[in-house]
Enzyme design. Structure first.
Site, PDB file in Angstrom:
ATOM      1  CB  SER A  78     -18.250  52.483  15.880  1.00 41.47           C
ATOM      2  OG  SER A  78     -17.133  53.284  15.719  1.00 41.47           O
ATOM      3  CG  LEU A  79     -21.843  48.592  12.068  1.00 42.13           C
ATOM      4  CD1 LEU A  79     -21.920  47.773  10.792  1.00 42.13           C
ATOM      5  CD2 LEU A  79     -23.236  48.764  12.644  1.00 42.13           C
ATOM      6  N   GLY A  80     -19.387  47.151  15.821  1.00 43.69           N
ATOM      7  CA  GLY A  80     -19.176  46.005  16.700  1.00 43.69           C
ATOM      8  C   GLY A  80     -18.721  44.775  15.938  1.00 43.69           C
ATOM      9  CE  LYS A  81     -15.248  45.752  10.696  1.00 41.28           C
ATOM     10  NZ  LYS A  81     -15.513  47.180  10.683  1.00 41.28           N
ATOM     11  N   GLY A  82     -15.704  43.696  15.857  1.00 34.79           N
ATOM     12  CA  GLY A  82     -14.770  43.001  16.738  1.00 34.79           C
ATOM     13  C   GLY A  82     -15.513  42.090  17.701  1.00 34.79           C
TER      14      GLY A  82
ATOM     15  CE  LYS B  77     -36.763  53.819   4.873  1.00 36.69           C
ATOM     16  NZ  LYS B  77     -38.162  53.532   4.381  1.00 36.69           N
TER      17      LYS B  77
ATOM     18  N   GLY C  44      -1.004  56.157  31.264  1.00 35.77           N
ATOM     19  CA  GLY C  44      -1.065  57.369  30.463  1.00 35.77           C
ATOM     20  C   GLY C  44       0.325  57.898  30.163  1.00 35.77           C
TER      21      GLY C  44
ATOM     22  CB  CYS D 192       1.112  51.568  33.519  1.00 36.14           C
ATOM     23  SG  CYS D 192       2.582  51.624  32.484  1.00 36.14           S
TER      24      CYS D 192
ATOM     25  CG  HIS E 180      -0.878  47.963  30.858  1.00 31.44           C
ATOM     26  ND1 HIS E 180      -1.663  49.063  31.092  1.00 31.44           N
ATOM     27  CD2 HIS E 180       0.338  48.434  30.474  1.00 31.44           C
ATOM     28  CE1 HIS E 180      -0.977  50.166  30.838  1.00 31.44           C
ATOM     29  NE2 HIS E 180       0.246  49.815  30.466  1.00 31.44           N
TER      30      HIS E 180
ATOM     31  CD  GLU F 134      -4.822  47.412  31.818  1.00 27.71           C
ATOM     32  OE1 GLU F 134      -4.261  46.965  32.839  1.00 27.71           O
ATOM     33  OE2 GLU F 134      -4.394  48.393  31.174  1.00 27.71           O
TER      34      GLU F 134
HETATM   35  N1  GLN Z   1       4.274  57.248  30.574  1.00 29.60           N
HETATM   36  C1  GLN Z   1       4.735  56.193  31.423  1.00 29.60           C
HETATM   37  C2  GLN Z   1       5.933  55.450  30.837  1.00 29.60           C
HETATM   38  O1  GLN Z   1       6.152  55.453  29.657  1.00 29.60           O
HETATM   39  C3  GLN Z   1       3.613  55.231  31.735  1.00 29.60           C
HETATM   40  C4  GLN Z   1       3.122  54.473  30.534  1.00 29.60           C
HETATM   41  C5  GLN Z   1       1.793  53.799  30.749  1.00 29.60           C
HETATM   42  O2  GLN Z   1       1.031  54.149  31.645  1.00 29.60           O
HETATM   43  N2  GLN Z   1       1.459  52.867  29.893  1.00 29.60           N
HETATM   44  O3  GLN Z   1       6.645  54.836  31.550  1.00 29.60           O
END
Ligand code: GLN
Length: 557
Positions: free
Chosen positions: A14-18, A187, A355, A382, A508, A510
């Protein structure tokens, strides 16, 4: 013929290589080069799609439907690198390819071994990326030097340098200089050992970048140079940034990292055009005129990385609209009809992210109810769309038993149901509706105000969908399906015209937001939050007219 930069990490994970790989990509692009960035991960899962968000953070999805590491999100935000299946491979995917070839008879007569068969497959992953007409390929090796798992990758990149020629291949190693508070020193020993480990394998890093809490004296850099066998001008400092990760390309450019990369790779020594990036960082650093508080109500709240791209996308819109975005992270399970008013008091916007599974769902439903009834700007993503539809069906359409068959398989009113094409699917890995799909947006909707386009493409990762059997009743009560997939007639965006700003999307967004190009729905959402907070719209560059229903109606009057 492409040039290659391999980025490894040592001392700790988790050093931030990305981020460092992404920042290097950004700098090389500023010199007019076409850059590709990819990540090779040493775990055995074929991809991170089957891992819990608590385990691995967000799963980033590419247009071509690959479920990948969240570092690809950094690549997307810092560069224009083409992201696809070629951008992320794992030990699992590499062994999978080799074993399948073995079963097909592809190695008939031979004993299949780590060297050369696995290492050849690793090298082919890099070469396939380069075949996309790129000037430079940056390959980040996941994990930490010294781990058992990383060895085949390090061996493969060593061979790669030998085969391609050392003037076309560079090794950049990122380490940490721990700071000992008691003695007040940093160090270098762990860095020396880490470089020693790389040399054991046969890799002498060309560039060393050290992460540090505090800027160090020249003597420390000289010591690193001497002990690690790296010229002093190839030792770079990556001190924790003061304001934002987006400062990193500039921090490295100031020390001449881009110039050194160009020189070493025998690329033309051009002048970097970082003006756009400089302007961005200036805006980030400047005190913003307004502040908005956004509640994110999800089920993986404890881990910031689980919603990484969402938090970044909120920040991008905040930068554009000159607003400091403060997050109020709320665990969905804590929200009930009783607790919602307290937990959500005073927020200017509410976001319910994606989720999986039943936990926290009722809390999300109550969150949506609060946003809808109190007129708080709402953005569902989603799973956030699915709970928004359930809430609307239950509390507005009076279908008390409305639910998703994901949470209640025997549910009597399945307003959210498994997609038809998912019904026969039994395997878990890579089988969701994944990647870019077209969405047609209706005019005169909030979605259209945000996008200013009728035909868009966004990335998906889900199995469940709005059940079209209930669409008529939902619409009759005022829910507007403002975006629909033209081929399958799936509802991709819903909204409530009576509300100041209420939008939910099945995809998504984002994943496509960049700091210099915030996503239009995030921009609309933060704009609406600003209005809720009582701030007049103001912002950077683009026109900052905020697409809210209220604004539009007031304007019309
Ligand atoms: N669990 C939901 C589905 O599979 C929503 C998936 C998500 O939020 N990426 O449709």
């Amino acid at each position: 013929m492409a040039k290659y930069v391999f980025v490894t990490g040592g001392v700790v994970s988790s050093l931030g290589k990305g981020l460092t790989a992404a920042a290097m990509g950004c700098l090389l692009e500023a010199h007019g080069l076409r850059v590709g960035i990819q990540k090779l991960d040493p775990y055995i899962n074929v991809d991170p799609g089957t891992m819990s968000p608590f385990e691995h953070g967000e799963v980033y999805v590419t247009d071509d439907g690959a479920e990948t590491d969240l570092d690809l999100g950094h690549y997307e935000r810092f560069t224009h690198t083409p992201l696809s299946r070629l951008s992320n491979f794992t030990t699992g995917s590499i062994y999978d390819a080799v074993i399948r070839r073995e079963r097909e008879g592809g190695y008939l007569g031979k004993t299949v071994q780590v060297v050369p068969h696995i290492t050849n497959e690793i090298k082919s992953c890099v070469l396939r990326m380069a075949a996309q007409d790129l000037d430079v390929v940056i390959t980040e090796i996941g994990g930490t030097v010294g781990d058992i798992e990383s060895l085949p990758f390090l061996e493969a990149i060593r061979q790669f340098g030998l085969e391609q020629g050392r003037d076309r291949v560079m090794y950049v190693h990122l380490t940490l200089l721990p700071y000992l508070r008691a003695t007040g020193e940093v160090k270098t020993k762990p860095t020396q050992h880490s470089v020693g480990k790389l040399r054991e394998i046969g890799i002498q890093p060309d560039i060393l970048i050290y992460r540090t809490e505090k800027s160090v004296e020249k003597e420390v850099r000289e010591k690193i140079s001497l002990f690690c066998n790296i010229p002093l001008d190839a030792v770079f400092e990556e001190k924790d940034v003061d304001h934002s990760i987006y400062e990193l390309p500039l921090v490295l450019a100031r020390q001449g990292l881009d110039r050194l990369l160009l020189r070493r790779l025998q690329l033309p020594d051009t002048q970097a055009d970082l003006s756009e990036w400089e302007a961005l960082v200036e805006t980030i650093i400047r005190k913003r005129d307004a502040e908005v508080e956004i509640a994110v109500v999800g089920k993986y709240i404890e881990l910031h990385d689980a919603y990484k791209s969402i938090y970044e996308a909120l920040e991008h819109a905040g930068i554009l609209l000159n607003a400091q975005v403060k997050l109020r992270k709320i665990e969905a399970e804590q929200v009930t009809q009783q607790t919602a008013p307290d937990l959500l008091a005073g927020v200017d916007g509410i976001l319910v992210p994606g989720g999986f599974g039943e936990r926290g769902i009722e809390g999300m439903v109550e969150t949506v109810r609060y946003a809808r009834e109190q007129g708080v700007p709402f953005f569902g993503i989603c799973l956030g769309l699915q709970v928004a539809v359930i809430e609307f069906a239950r509390h507005v359409c009076r279908m008390n038993d409305a639910n998703s068959t994901e949470f209640d398989p025997g549910c009597q009113v399945p307003v959210i149901d498994l997609m038809e094409e998912q019904k026969g699917v039994t395997e878990k890995g890579g089988t969701m509706r994944l990647g870019a799909y077209a969405c047609h947006i209706k005019r005169d909707t909030l979605a259209y105000e945000c996008y200013s386009e009728t035909d868009i493409s966004e990335r998906h990762r889900h199995r469940w969908e709005v059940n079209n059997r209930y669409l008529e009743v939902l619409e009759a009560h005022g829910l507007v399906p403002s975006g629909v997939n033209p081929e399958k007639d799936l509802v991709e965006i819903v909204e409530l015209p009576q509300h100041p700003f209420f939008i939910a999307v099945q995809f998504h967004p984002e994943f496509k937001s960049k700091p210099i190009q915030p996503h239009p729905v995030f921009k609309g959402f933060i704009g609406a939050a600003l209005e809720k907070a009582g701030h007049p719209p103001s912002g950077r560059k683009e026109s900052s007219s905020v697409p809210t229903r209220q604004a539009k109606e007031e304007h019309a009057e």
